[in-house]
Design an enzyme around this catalytic site. Structure first.
Site, PDB file in Angstrom:
ATOM      1  N   GLU A   1      71.993  16.908 -20.244  1.00  0.00           N
ATOM      2  CA  GLU A   1      72.499  15.646 -20.773  1.00  0.00           C
ATOM      3  C   GLU A   1      73.944  15.847 -21.215  1.00  0.00           C
ATOM      4  OE1 GLU A   1      73.559  12.248 -21.823  1.00  0.00           O
ATOM      5  OE2 GLU A   1      71.481  12.363 -21.089  1.00  0.00           O
TER       6      GLU A   1
ATOM      7  N   ASP B   1      72.723   6.078 -14.625  1.00  0.00           N
ATOM      8  CA  ASP B   1      73.731   5.027 -14.612  1.00  0.00           C
ATOM      9  C   ASP B   1      73.883   4.523 -13.177  1.00  0.00           C
ATOM     10  OD1 ASP B   1      76.106   3.492 -14.674  1.00  0.00           O
ATOM     11  OD2 ASP B   1      76.867   4.669 -16.358  1.00  0.00           O
TER      12      ASP B   1
ATOM     13  N   LYS C   1      79.883  -0.618  -9.159  1.00  0.00           N
ATOM     14  CA  LYS C   1      81.082  -0.902  -8.376  1.00  0.00           C
ATOM     15  C   LYS C   1      81.216   0.091  -7.222  1.00  0.00           C
ATOM     16  CE  LYS C   1      83.581  -2.929 -12.270  1.00  0.00           C
ATOM     17  NZ  LYS C   1      84.787  -2.889 -13.134  1.00  0.00           N
TER      18      LYS C   1
ATOM     19  N   ASP D   1      65.252   0.915 -13.175  1.00  0.00           N
ATOM     20  CA  ASP D   1      64.956  -0.515 -13.238  1.00  0.00           C
ATOM     21  C   ASP D   1      65.944  -1.295 -12.375  1.00  0.00           C
ATOM     22  OD1 ASP D   1      67.096   0.126 -15.095  1.00  0.00           O
ATOM     23  OD2 ASP D   1      67.022  -2.005 -15.618  1.00  0.00           O
TER      24      ASP D   1
ATOM     25  N   GLU E   1      62.294   6.131 -23.252  1.00  0.00           N
ATOM     26  CA  GLU E   1      62.678   5.114 -24.225  1.00  0.00           C
ATOM     27  C   GLU E   1      63.272   3.895 -23.528  1.00  0.00           C
ATOM     28  OE1 GLU E   1      63.077   9.120 -26.372  1.00  0.00           O
ATOM     29  OE2 GLU E   1      63.473   8.322 -24.373  1.00  0.00           O
ATOM     30  N   TYR E   2      64.108   4.143 -22.533  1.00  0.00           N
ATOM     31  CA  TYR E   2      64.739   3.034 -21.824  1.00  0.00           C
ATOM     32  C   TYR E   2      63.763   2.326 -20.907  1.00  0.00           C
ATOM     33  CZ  TYR E   2      69.402   3.441 -23.654  1.00  0.00           C
ATOM     34  OH  TYR E   2      70.469   3.387 -24.505  1.00  0.00           O
ATOM     35  N   GLU E   3      62.805   3.036 -20.383  1.00  0.00           N
ATOM     36  CA  GLU E   3      61.775   2.415 -19.564  1.00  0.00           C
ATOM     37  C   GLU E   3      60.988   1.397 -20.376  1.00  0.00           C
ATOM     38  OE1 GLU E   3      57.997   3.776 -16.723  1.00  0.00           O
ATOM     39  OE2 GLU E   3      59.438   5.253 -17.489  1.00  0.00           O
TER      40      GLU E   3
END
Length: 214
Positions: free
Chosen positions: A70, A119, A123, A155, A193-195
């Protein structure tokens, strides 16, 4: 992932140099060389976020060694806290770009790679920053075993479709493609957590598993 800056983060991470490294030279420490060179099964997550996924795996599978990569020191603090709170001895943390450490990992190739909610860099001019771009796939190939599995979750439909094309063109064969993970959620799925956050807002979760030499 952006979090409030913690001026003390690097000092805190460096206080636990047996678990986490923040400089490439630290990978030459004896304790790290022993970990890297051991013949245990090894899995790696690139982009670990706050660490729920990788620490849950480490707790469930004490016979497997885990490496968490990370970049954000402020986020890595959260991962380290989880490792210390759960007293996990089969996980190590690296707060460095994967581009700088792949030679060390290649000393003893790894068995599996996880990419969770990377991420999307939407673009076009940022395409090379996507973790499933062929530049990164070539890096992973250097430190993964020939039959290693890559598991990717997101996602972001655009990133998922891009990854299917990029990995297919690189030579990966898909073991599994799941277009709605939470519709019939696999028993072994670990929600990051983001899921949880994305799913609670109605976002569909996509997952693929692939091998370069199936």
């Amino acid at each position: 992932m952006r979090m409030r800056n913690k001026p003390w983060a690097i000092d805190y991470l460096n206080q636990h140099s047996e678990i986490v490294v923040t400089e490439v030279d630290d990978l030459q420490q004896d304790v790290w060389q022993q970990f890297i060179r051991s013949n245990d099964i090894k899995h790696i997550e690139v982009g670990s976020g706050m660490g729920r996924f990788i620490t849950t795996l480490a707790k469930q599978n004490p016979n497997i060694q885990y490496i968490s990569v990370e970049l954000d020191k402020n986020v890595m603090v959260r991962v380290l806290d989880k490792v210390l709170e759960q007293n996990l001895d089969n996980i190590r943390l690296i707060c460095l770009p994967i581009e700088e450490i792949h030679d060390y990992l290649a000393i003893n190739p790894l068995d599996q790679l996880y990419l969770n909610f990377s991420d999307p860099w939407p673009k076009n001019r940022h395409e090379k920053r996507r973790l499933t771009h062929h530049n990164y796939l070539s890096i992973y190939e250097k430190f993964l075993k020939d039959d290693a599995l890559i598991q990717f979750k997101t996602d972001n439909r655009m990133l998922f479709e891009y990854s299917l094309i990029s990995m297919s063109q690189y030579g990966y064969q898909f073991v599994d493609i799941n277009l709605h993970v939470h519709d019939r959620e696999p028993d072994d799925n670990i929600r990051t957590e983001y899921e949880e956050k994305f799913s609670s807002k109605g976002s569909r979760i996509y997952m693929l598993k692939a091998k370069l030499n199936e």
